[in-house]
Scaffold this motif. Structure first.
Motif, PDB file in Angstrom:
ATOM      1  N   GLU A 154       1.036  -1.210  -0.040  1.00 53.76           N
ATOM      2  CA  GLU A 154       0.225   0.092   0.026  1.00 53.76           C
ATOM      3  C   GLU A 154       0.794   1.100   0.017  1.00 53.76           C
ATOM      4  OE1 GLU A 154      -3.768  -0.184   0.209  1.00 53.76           O
ATOM      5  OE2 GLU A 154      -3.428  -2.289   0.112  1.00 53.76           O
ATOM      6  N   TYR A 155       0.363   2.416  -0.441  1.00 54.10           N
ATOM      7  CA  TYR A 155       0.995   3.551  -0.256  1.00 54.10           C
ATOM      8  C   TYR A 155      -0.228   4.567  -0.182  1.00 54.10           C
ATOM      9  CZ  TYR A 155      -0.255   4.026  -5.419  1.00 54.10           C
ATOM     10  OH  TYR A 155      -0.982   3.957  -6.500  1.00 54.10           O
ATOM     11  N   THR A 156       0.195   5.769   0.637  1.00 57.40           N
ATOM     12  CA  THR A 156      -0.759   6.821   0.551  1.00 57.40           C
ATOM     13  C   THR A 156      -1.484   7.194  -0.697  1.00 57.40           C
ATOM     14  OG1 THR A 156       0.576   7.754   2.263  1.00 57.40           O
ATOM     15  CG2 THR A 156      -1.263   9.285   1.549  1.00 57.40           C
ATOM     16  N   GLY A 157      -2.711   6.777  -0.693  1.00 61.86           N
ATOM     17  CA  GLY A 157      -3.633   7.067  -2.049  1.00 61.86           C
ATOM     18  C   GLY A 157      -3.736   6.001  -2.946  1.00 61.86           C
ATOM     19  N   GLY A 158      -3.266   4.764  -2.590  1.00 63.62           N
ATOM     20  CA  GLY A 158      -3.234   3.571  -3.384  1.00 63.62           C
ATOM     21  C   GLY A 158      -2.589   2.232  -2.979  1.00 63.62           C
ATOM     22  N   ARG A 159      -2.381   1.343  -4.092  1.00 66.31           N
ATOM     23  CA  ARG A 159      -1.587   0.232  -3.920  1.00 66.31           C
ATOM     24  C   ARG A 159      -0.941  -0.069  -5.072  1.00 66.31           C
ATOM     25  NH1 ARG A 159      -6.472   0.783  -4.082  1.00 66.31           N
ATOM     26  NH2 ARG A 159      -6.657   0.969  -1.893  1.00 66.31           N
ATOM     27  N   TYR A 160       0.077  -1.019  -5.107  1.00 67.35           N
ATOM     28  CA  TYR A 160       0.817  -1.391  -6.048  1.00 67.35           C
ATOM     29  C   TYR A 160       0.804  -3.073  -5.952  1.00 67.35           C
ATOM     30  CZ  TYR A 160       4.820  -2.585  -2.894  1.00 67.35           C
ATOM     31  OH  TYR A 160       5.674  -2.857  -2.139  1.00 67.35           O
ATOM     32  N   ALA A 161       1.161  -3.450  -7.203  1.00 69.65           N
ATOM     33  CA  ALA A 161       1.547  -4.940  -7.304  1.00 69.65           C
ATOM     34  C   ALA A 161       2.663  -5.373  -8.453  1.00 69.65           C
ATOM     35  CB  ALA A 161       0.216  -5.968  -7.436  1.00 69.65           C
ATOM     36  N   TYR A 162       3.671  -5.892  -8.089  1.00 70.93           N
ATOM     37  CA  TYR A 162       4.681  -6.486  -9.241  1.00 70.93           C
ATOM     38  C   TYR A 162       4.401  -7.720  -9.415  1.00 70.93           C
ATOM     39  CZ  TYR A 162       7.601  -2.465  -7.434  1.00 70.93           C
ATOM     40  OH  TYR A 162       7.909  -1.145  -7.471  1.00 70.93           O
ATOM     41  N   MET A 163       4.188  -7.795 -10.753  1.00 71.79           N
ATOM     42  CA  MET A 163       3.873  -9.246 -11.309  1.00 71.79           C
ATOM     43  C   MET A 163       5.074  -9.741 -12.210  1.00 71.79           C
ATOM     44  SD  MET A 163       0.708  -9.109 -10.173  1.00 71.79           S
ATOM     45  CE  MET A 163       0.466 -10.817 -11.112  1.00 71.79           C
ATOM     46  N   ASP A 164       5.246 -11.066 -12.103  1.00 72.82           N
ATOM     47  CA  ASP A 164       6.293 -11.709 -12.725  1.00 72.82           C
ATOM     48  C   ASP A 164       6.174 -11.862 -14.312  1.00 72.82           C
ATOM     49  OD1 ASP A 164       8.385 -13.191 -13.776  1.00 72.82           O
ATOM     50  OD2 ASP A 164       8.573 -14.685 -12.360  1.00 72.82           O
ATOM     51  N   SER A 165       6.154 -10.870 -14.964  1.00 73.66           N
ATOM     52  CA  SER A 165       5.898 -10.718 -16.528  1.00 73.66           C
ATOM     53  C   SER A 165       7.202 -10.840 -17.460  1.00 73.66           C
ATOM     54  CB  SER A 165       5.167  -9.762 -16.716  1.00 73.66           C
ATOM     55  OG  SER A 165       5.833  -8.629 -16.462  1.00 73.66           O
ATOM     56  N   PHE A 166       8.266 -11.572 -16.828  1.00 76.11           N
ATOM     57  CA  PHE A 166       9.515 -11.567 -17.554  1.00 76.11           C
ATOM     58  C   PHE A 166       9.644 -12.540 -18.633  1.00 76.11           C
ATOM     59  CE2 PHE A 166      11.062  -9.993 -13.348  1.00 76.11           C
ATOM     60  CZ  PHE A 166      11.937  -8.821 -13.948  1.00 76.11           C
ATOM     61  N   GLU A 167       8.970 -13.731 -18.337  1.00 76.04           N
ATOM     62  CA  GLU A 167       8.778 -14.718 -19.450  1.00 76.04           C
ATOM     63  C   GLU A 167       8.133 -14.133 -20.892  1.00 76.04           C
ATOM     64  OE1 GLU A 167       9.611 -17.531 -21.924  1.00 76.04           O
ATOM     65  OE2 GLU A 167      10.643 -17.391 -20.031  1.00 76.04           O
ATOM     66  N   PRO A 168       6.941 -13.935 -20.722  1.00 70.47           N
ATOM     67  CA  PRO A 168       6.288 -13.192 -22.012  1.00 70.47           C
ATOM     68  C   PRO A 168       6.683 -11.898 -22.173  1.00 70.47           C
ATOM     69  CG  PRO A 168       4.622 -13.223 -20.320  1.00 70.47           C
ATOM     70  CD  PRO A 168       5.850 -13.772 -19.529  1.00 70.47           C
ATOM     71  N   LEU A 169       7.239 -11.102 -21.391  1.00 75.51           N
ATOM     72  CA  LEU A 169       7.239  -9.468 -21.698  1.00 75.51           C
ATOM     73  C   LEU A 169       8.579  -9.189 -21.383  1.00 75.51           C
ATOM     74  CD1 LEU A 169       4.062  -8.122 -20.112  1.00 75.51           C
ATOM     75  CD2 LEU A 169       4.195  -8.913 -22.617  1.00 75.51           C
ATOM     76  N   LYS A 170       9.214  -9.835 -20.930  1.00 73.73           N
ATOM     77  CA  LYS A 170      10.841  -9.562 -20.677  1.00 73.73           C
ATOM     78  C   LYS A 170      11.023  -8.215 -19.752  1.00 73.73           C
ATOM     79  CE  LYS A 170      11.363 -12.703 -23.640  1.00 73.73           C
ATOM     80  NZ  LYS A 170      11.026 -14.073 -22.888  1.00 73.73           N
ATOM     81  N   VAL A 171      10.041  -8.059 -19.061  1.00 74.96           N
ATOM     82  CA  VAL A 171      10.263  -6.930 -18.025  1.00 74.96           C
ATOM     83  C   VAL A 171       9.114  -7.237 -16.879  1.00 74.96           C
ATOM     84  CG1 VAL A 171       8.513  -5.365 -19.091  1.00 74.96           C
ATOM     85  CG2 VAL A 171      10.637  -4.212 -17.567  1.00 74.96           C
ATOM     86  N   MET A 172       9.386  -6.734 -15.825  1.00 76.28           N
ATOM     87  CA  MET A 172       8.363  -6.649 -14.706  1.00 76.28           C
ATOM     88  C   MET A 172       7.393  -5.757 -15.003  1.00 76.28           C
ATOM     89  SD  MET A 172       8.644  -6.957 -10.546  1.00 76.28           S
ATOM     90  CE  MET A 172       9.902  -8.282 -10.544  1.00 76.28           C
ATOM     91  N   LEU A 173       5.939  -6.172 -14.758  1.00 77.21           N
ATOM     92  CA  LEU A 173       5.046  -5.101 -14.516  1.00 77.21           C
ATOM     93  C   LEU A 173       4.648  -4.870 -13.279  1.00 77.21           C
ATOM     94  CD1 LEU A 173       2.514  -6.105 -17.503  1.00 77.21           C
ATOM     95  CD2 LEU A 173       4.173  -4.504 -17.470  1.00 77.21           C
ATOM     96  N   GLU A 174       4.344  -3.570 -13.093  1.00 76.39           N
ATOM     97  CA  GLU A 174       3.802  -2.934 -11.883  1.00 76.39           C
ATOM     98  C   GLU A 174       2.354  -2.596 -12.084  1.00 76.39           C
ATOM     99  OE1 GLU A 174       4.729  -0.049  -8.027  1.00 76.39           O
ATOM    100  OE2 GLU A 174       5.429   0.549 -10.067  1.00 76.39           O
ATOM    101  N   LEU A 175       1.491  -3.112 -11.207  1.00 73.28           N
ATOM    102  CA  LEU A 175       0.216  -2.432 -11.422  1.00 73.28           C
ATOM    103  C   LEU A 175       0.077  -1.438 -10.222  1.00 73.28           C
ATOM    104  CD1 LEU A 175      -1.729  -5.884 -11.641  1.00 73.28           C
ATOM    105  CD2 LEU A 175      -0.897  -4.729 -13.330  1.00 73.28           C
ATOM    106  N   LEU A 176      -0.616  -0.359 -10.646  1.00 73.11           N
ATOM    107  CA  LEU A 176      -0.859   0.916  -9.725  1.00 73.11           C
ATOM    108  C   LEU A 176      -2.306   1.112  -9.616  1.00 73.11           C
ATOM    109  CD1 LEU A 176       1.937   3.290 -10.768  1.00 73.11           C
ATOM    110  CD2 LEU A 176       1.759   1.885  -8.984  1.00 73.11           C
ATOM    111  N   GLU A 177      -2.824   0.994  -8.396  1.00 70.97           N
ATOM    112  CA  GLU A 177      -4.488   1.553  -8.441  1.00 70.97           C
ATOM    113  C   GLU A 177      -4.563   2.610  -7.393  1.00 70.97           C
ATOM    114  OE1 GLU A 177      -8.454  -0.776  -7.912  1.00 70.97           O
ATOM    115  OE2 GLU A 177      -7.225  -1.407  -6.534  1.00 70.97           O
ATOM    116  N   ASN A 178      -4.810   3.881  -7.929  1.00 71.85           N
ATOM    117  CA  ASN A 178      -5.026   4.913  -6.884  1.00 71.85           C
ATOM    118  C   ASN A 178      -6.575   4.879  -6.264  1.00 71.85           C
ATOM    119  OD1 ASN A 178      -2.310   5.667  -7.528  1.00 71.85           O
ATOM    120  ND2 ASN A 178      -3.106   6.338  -9.399  1.00 71.85           N
ATOM    121  N   ASP A 179      -6.616   5.403  -5.265  1.00 72.41           N
ATOM    122  CA  ASP A 179      -7.935   5.660  -4.564  1.00 72.41           C
ATOM    123  C   ASP A 179      -8.706   6.703  -5.532  1.00 72.41           C
ATOM    124  OD1 ASP A 179      -7.260   3.554  -2.837  1.00 72.41           O
ATOM    125  OD2 ASP A 179      -6.712   5.288  -1.106  1.00 72.41           O
ATOM    126  N   LYS A 180      -9.927   6.897  -5.445  1.00 71.43           N
ATOM    127  CA  LYS A 180     -10.655   7.631  -6.061  1.00 71.43           C
ATOM    128  C   LYS A 180     -11.038   8.696  -5.270  1.00 71.43           C
ATOM    129  CE  LYS A 180     -12.461   4.525  -9.538  1.00 71.43           C
ATOM    130  NZ  LYS A 180     -13.498   4.001 -10.445  1.00 71.43           N
TER     131      LYS A 180
END
Length: 151
Positions: free
Chosen positions: A125-151
């Motif tokens: 969590e962070y002030t104003g939202g949350r994050y998640a790092y996903m292991d997308s190295f195999e198909p995409l060759k980089v890690m993806l971070e998902l950011l969801e900000n509070d409304k």
């Protein structure tokens, strides 16, 4: 054409791991002729609720953000607690750690990605939202971070 698995195709951030946030921030500021942003620590574990592969961790990092038009550059200097940041920096050295996308519906998006074989590595969590790092190295060759900000 639809917006793909996550409902967006807009990359909003590139995250770089560094050993010395002061030095690298100054280098970027000088290179682009812009002000050097102040860095700050991520929240403490009680607030951030950081988990690495499902286990709680005290991990924190110094962060500095450069707003570069439509894209944000995030510099990350991790502490020595277990985290994806520390693991990646120790194994691969300084450089790109992730690209980030702003999404809505974090739990659902994590489930969709895990259904495609891209496992959750770290979340918090962070002030104003949350994050998640996903292991997308195999198909995409980089890690993806998902950011969801509070409304």
């Amino acid at each position: 054409m639809d917006k793909g698995l996550l409902g967006t195709k807009t990359i909003t951030q590139i995250g770089l791991l560094v050993h010395d946030i002061e030095k690298v921030s100054a280098a970027y500021a000088d290179f682009f002729g812009i002000d050097k942003p102040a860095w700050f620590w991520t929240d403490t574990a009680d607030k951030a609720q950081t988990q690495l592969r499902g286990e709680s961790t005290e991990a924190r990092a110094k962060l500095a953000f450069f707003d570069m038009g439509s894209l944000q550059l995030e510099l990350i200097e991790p502490d020595h607690q277990p985290s994806t940041w520390r693991e990646h920096l120790d194994k691969h050295g300084e450089g790109v750690h992730h690209i980030a996308l702003v999404i809505e519906g974090m739990k659902e998006k994590i489930a969709l990605m895990e259904g495609q074989g891209m496992k959750l590595v770290q979340k918090g969590e962070y002030t104003g939202g949350r994050y998640a790092y996903m292991d997308s190295f195999e198909p995409l060759k980089v890690m993806l971070e998902l950011l969801e900000n509070d409304k």
